[in-house]
Design a protein around this motif. Structure first.
Motif, PDB file in Angstrom:
ATOM      1  N   VAL A  63       0.865  -1.168   0.000  1.00 53.92           N
ATOM      2  CA  VAL A  63       0.000   0.000   0.000  1.00 53.92           C
ATOM      3  C   VAL A  63       0.906   1.224   0.000  1.00 53.92           C
ATOM      4  CG1 VAL A  63      -1.735   1.263   1.339  1.00 53.92           C
ATOM      5  CG2 VAL A  63      -1.757  -1.235   1.321  1.00 53.92           C
ATOM      6  N   THR A  64       0.602   2.205  -0.813  1.00 56.81           N
ATOM      7  CA  THR A  64       1.439   3.404  -0.878  1.00 56.81           C
ATOM      8  C   THR A  64       1.427   4.120   0.468  1.00 56.81           C
ATOM      9  OG1 THR A  64       0.924   3.638  -3.218  1.00 56.81           O
ATOM     10  CG2 THR A  64       1.837   5.575  -2.093  1.00 56.81           C
ATOM     11  N   PRO A  65       2.601   4.335   1.068  1.00 54.68           N
ATOM     12  CA  PRO A  65       2.651   5.042   2.353  1.00 54.68           C
ATOM     13  C   PRO A  65       2.125   6.471   2.221  1.00 54.68           C
ATOM     14  CG  PRO A  65       4.737   3.953   1.879  1.00 54.68           C
ATOM     15  CD  PRO A  65       3.922   3.894   0.626  1.00 54.68           C
ATOM     16  N   VAL A  66       1.681   7.033   3.327  1.00 56.23           N
ATOM     17  CA  VAL A  66       1.253   8.424   3.358  1.00 56.23           C
ATOM     18  C   VAL A  66       2.465   9.307   3.044  1.00 56.23           C
ATOM     19  CG1 VAL A  66       0.477  10.268   4.919  1.00 56.23           C
ATOM     20  CG2 VAL A  66      -0.634   8.029   4.966  1.00 56.23           C
ATOM     21  N   ASP A  67       2.273  10.268   2.170  1.00 59.84           N
ATOM     22  CA  ASP A  67       3.323  11.246   1.857  1.00 59.84           C
ATOM     23  C   ASP A  67       3.248  12.338   2.917  1.00 59.84           C
ATOM     24  OD1 ASP A  67       4.846  13.380   0.872  1.00 59.84           O
ATOM     25  OD2 ASP A  67       4.302  12.963  -1.210  1.00 59.84           O
ATOM     26  N   LEU A  68       4.344  12.544   3.654  1.00 61.79           N
ATOM     27  CA  LEU A  68       4.337  13.538   4.727  1.00 61.79           C
ATOM     28  C   LEU A  68       3.923  14.924   4.250  1.00 61.79           C
ATOM     29  CD1 LEU A  68       7.447  12.672   6.933  1.00 61.79           C
ATOM     30  CD2 LEU A  68       5.045  12.688   7.616  1.00 61.79           C
ATOM     31  N   LYS A  69       4.274  15.264   3.006  1.00 57.08           N
ATOM     32  CA  LYS A  69       3.926  16.584   2.469  1.00 57.08           C
ATOM     33  C   LYS A  69       2.432  16.730   2.244  1.00 57.08           C
ATOM     34  CE  LYS A  69       8.298  16.725   0.081  1.00 57.08           C
ATOM     35  NZ  LYS A  69       8.882  16.251  -1.136  1.00 57.08           N
ATOM     36  N   GLU A  70       1.739  15.597   2.099  1.00 62.40           N
ATOM     37  CA  GLU A  70       0.309  15.626   1.837  1.00 62.40           C
ATOM     38  C   GLU A  70      -0.520  15.097   3.008  1.00 62.40           C
ATOM     39  OE1 GLU A  70      -0.258  13.426  -1.762  1.00 62.40           O
ATOM     40  OE2 GLU A  70       1.157  14.681  -2.880  1.00 62.40           O
ATOM     41  N   ALA A  71       0.134  14.826   4.126  1.00 59.50           N
ATOM     42  CA  ALA A  71      -0.557  14.238   5.278  1.00 59.50           C
ATOM     43  C   ALA A  71      -1.530  15.236   5.901  1.00 59.50           C
ATOM     44  CB  ALA A  71       0.470  13.798   6.312  1.00 59.50           C
ATOM     45  N   SER A  72      -2.631  14.695   6.400  1.00 66.32           N
ATOM     46  CA  SER A  72      -3.623  15.523   7.098  1.00 66.32           C
ATOM     47  C   SER A  72      -3.074  15.905   8.476  1.00 66.32           C
ATOM     48  CB  SER A  72      -4.932  14.755   7.255  1.00 66.32           C
ATOM     49  OG  SER A  72      -4.761  13.694   8.188  1.00 66.32           O
ATOM     50  N   ASP A  73      -3.718  16.869   9.100  1.00 65.88           N
ATOM     51  CA  ASP A  73      -3.314  17.270  10.452  1.00 65.88           C
ATOM     52  C   ASP A  73      -3.422  16.088  11.412  1.00 65.88           C
ATOM     53  OD1 ASP A  73      -2.788  19.840   9.615  1.00 65.88           O
ATOM     54  OD2 ASP A  73      -4.711  20.659  10.297  1.00 65.88           O
ATOM     55  N   GLU A  74      -4.466  15.265  11.267  1.00 62.83           N
ATOM     56  CA  GLU A  74      -4.644  14.106  12.140  1.00 62.83           C
ATOM     57  C   GLU A  74      -3.530  13.082  11.928  1.00 62.83           C
ATOM     58  OE1 GLU A  74      -7.925  14.345  10.208  1.00 62.83           O
ATOM     59  OE2 GLU A  74      -9.195  15.142  11.785  1.00 62.83           O
TER      60      GLU A  74
ATOM     61  N   THR B  89      12.345   6.935  16.769  1.00 63.91           N
ATOM     62  CA  THR B  89      13.292   7.116  15.671  1.00 63.91           C
ATOM     63  C   THR B  89      12.571   7.744  14.489  1.00 63.91           C
ATOM     64  OG1 THR B  89      12.843   4.878  14.877  1.00 63.91           O
ATOM     65  CG2 THR B  89      14.704   5.152  16.404  1.00 63.91           C
ATOM     66  N   LYS B  90      13.203   7.676  13.339  1.00 68.71           N
ATOM     67  CA  LYS B  90      12.598   8.273  12.149  1.00 68.71           C
ATOM     68  C   LYS B  90      11.266   7.609  11.807  1.00 68.71           C
ATOM     69  CE  LYS B  90      14.803   5.213   8.897  1.00 68.71           C
ATOM     70  NZ  LYS B  90      14.572   4.960   7.542  1.00 68.71           N
ATOM     71  N   VAL B  91      10.495   8.298  11.005  1.00 69.43           N
ATOM     72  CA  VAL B  91       9.211   7.767  10.557  1.00 69.43           C
ATOM     73  C   VAL B  91       9.483   6.842   9.377  1.00 69.43           C
ATOM     74  CG1 VAL B  91       6.934   8.345   9.680  1.00 69.43           C
ATOM     75  CG2 VAL B  91       8.028   9.865  11.324  1.00 69.43           C
ATOM     76  N   SER B  92       9.264   5.557   9.576  1.00 70.95           N
ATOM     77  CA  SER B  92       9.553   4.555   8.543  1.00 70.95           C
ATOM     78  C   SER B  92       8.414   4.447   7.534  1.00 70.95           C
ATOM     79  CB  SER B  92       9.765   3.194   9.201  1.00 70.95           C
ATOM     80  OG  SER B  92       8.542   2.755   9.774  1.00 70.95           O
ATOM     81  N   GLU B  93       8.703   3.753   6.444  1.00 66.00           N
ATOM     82  CA  GLU B  93       7.651   3.483   5.449  1.00 66.00           C
ATOM     83  C   GLU B  93       6.515   2.673   6.070  1.00 66.00           C
ATOM     84  OE1 GLU B  93       8.841   3.160   0.940  1.00 66.00           O
ATOM     85  OE2 GLU B  93      10.111   1.833   2.150  1.00 66.00           O
ATOM     86  N   TYR B  94       6.868   1.803   6.992  1.00 66.07           N
ATOM     87  CA  TYR B  94       5.855   0.990   7.669  1.00 66.07           C
ATOM     88  C   TYR B  94       4.904   1.881   8.470  1.00 66.07           C
ATOM     89  CZ  TYR B  94       3.856  -2.499  10.832  1.00 66.07           C
ATOM     90  OH  TYR B  94       2.989  -3.283  11.552  1.00 66.07           O
ATOM     91  N   VAL B  95       5.467   2.793   9.263  1.00 63.41           N
ATOM     92  CA  VAL B  95       4.635   3.697  10.057  1.00 63.41           C
ATOM     93  C   VAL B  95       3.829   4.608   9.135  1.00 63.41           C
ATOM     94  CG1 VAL B  95       4.670   5.568  11.755  1.00 63.41           C
ATOM     95  CG2 VAL B  95       6.110   3.559  12.076  1.00 63.41           C
ATOM     96  N   LEU B  96       4.426   5.052   8.038  1.00 67.81           N
ATOM     97  CA  LEU B  96       3.691   5.891   7.079  1.00 67.81           C
ATOM     98  C   LEU B  96       2.555   5.102   6.417  1.00 67.81           C
ATOM     99  CD1 LEU B  96       6.642   7.885   5.496  1.00 67.81           C
ATOM    100  CD2 LEU B  96       4.812   8.806   6.943  1.00 67.81           C
ATOM    101  N   THR B  97       2.743   3.810   6.269  1.00 67.38           N
ATOM    102  CA  THR B  97       1.662   2.969   5.738  1.00 67.38           C
ATOM    103  C   THR B  97       0.547   2.839   6.780  1.00 67.38           C
ATOM    104  OG1 THR B  97       3.244   1.751   4.369  1.00 67.38           O
ATOM    105  CG2 THR B  97       1.115   0.697   4.762  1.00 67.38           C
ATOM    106  N   LEU B  98       0.937   2.652   8.029  1.00 67.63           N
ATOM    107  CA  LEU B  98      -0.057   2.558   9.104  1.00 67.63           C
ATOM    108  C   LEU B  98      -0.810   3.870   9.301  1.00 67.63           C
ATOM    109  CD1 LEU B  98       1.947   0.554  11.801  1.00 67.63           C
ATOM    110  CD2 LEU B  98       0.251  -0.322  10.179  1.00 67.63           C
ATOM    111  N   ALA B  99      -0.222   4.987   8.866  1.00 66.82           N
ATOM    112  CA  ALA B  99      -0.856   6.302   9.040  1.00 66.82           C
ATOM    113  C   ALA B  99      -2.156   6.440   8.255  1.00 66.82           C
ATOM    114  CB  ALA B  99       0.113   7.413   8.654  1.00 66.82           C
TER     115      ALA B  99
END
Length: 196
Positions: A19-30, A42-52
């Motif tokens: 699943v395409t991870p959330v792009d931080l530049k386009e992430a919602s406030d939530e 630590t840093k925000v991983s692709e896994y965490v961005l996917t869970l976002a």
């Protein structure tokens, strides 16, 4: 044609999401708010961005992960990693097994335990305490009902107190869930390779 990694190693592979991870530049406030707390801080991983993509779950997941794996007191960090490694080996989660084996080796300043486990599997020659921890995590991960009174007796005989046993249960249970989530959301691949 490329291969997904299938052998346990301490070399942490790249995790390639389906699943395409959330792009931080386009992430919602939530989403940005949920991403403020990261696993192990630590840093925000692709896994965490996917869970976002599931903000409510992520807001609970990362603080819970940090509390179970990094809280002070109770079981040592290295032993929590050993419990998580046992669960990850049962669930054949190559990525998580690599992360926990690498952290265990780093904390212990030795690769001895993880070398033995990856070479000899569940029959590896371990210290009494490590054996009790690993066997309990494996039994709990295979099926909770397999974690029998003799496992508890072995933990107590190895010197674990109630708080340490609870930490072990939590670390193994956490990765029973996390491993399965990683399996369905992506694959461990070698850097420069992609999943078929």
């Amino acid at each position: 044609m490329t291969k997904v990694i299938t052998k346990f190693t301490r070399n942490v592979p790249h995790w390639q999401p389906r699943v395409t991870p959330v792009d931080l530049k386009e992430a919602s406030d939530e989403q940005l708010d949920a991403l403020k707390v990261t696993p192990s801080n630590t840093k925000v991983s692709e896994y965490v961005l996917t869970l976002a993509h599931d903000v409510e779950s992520l807001k609970v997941r990362s603080p819970l992960f940090n509390a179970i794996m990094y809280d002070k007191g109770g079981m040592s960090r290295a032993e929590r990693e050993l419990g998580a490694l046992g669960a990850s080996m049962v669930n054949h989660c190559i990525y998580c097994a690599a992360v926990h084996a690498a952290r265990h080796a780093q904390l212990e300043k030795s690769t001895d335990v993880t070398d033995k486990l990856f070479r000899d599997g569940a029959k590896a020659d371990l210290s009494t305490r490590d054996r009790a921890i690993f066997d309990f995590a494996v039994a709990l991960s295979e099926a909770p009902s397999r974690a029998a009174p003799e496992h508890m007796d072995a933990l107590k005989a190895a010197g674990l107190d109630e708080a340490e046993v609870l930490d072990l249960i939590l670390s193994a249970a956490l990765f029973g869930w996390a491993n399965r989530l990683m399996h369905v959301l992506g694959d461990p691949v070698r850097v420069g390779e992609t999943r078929n």
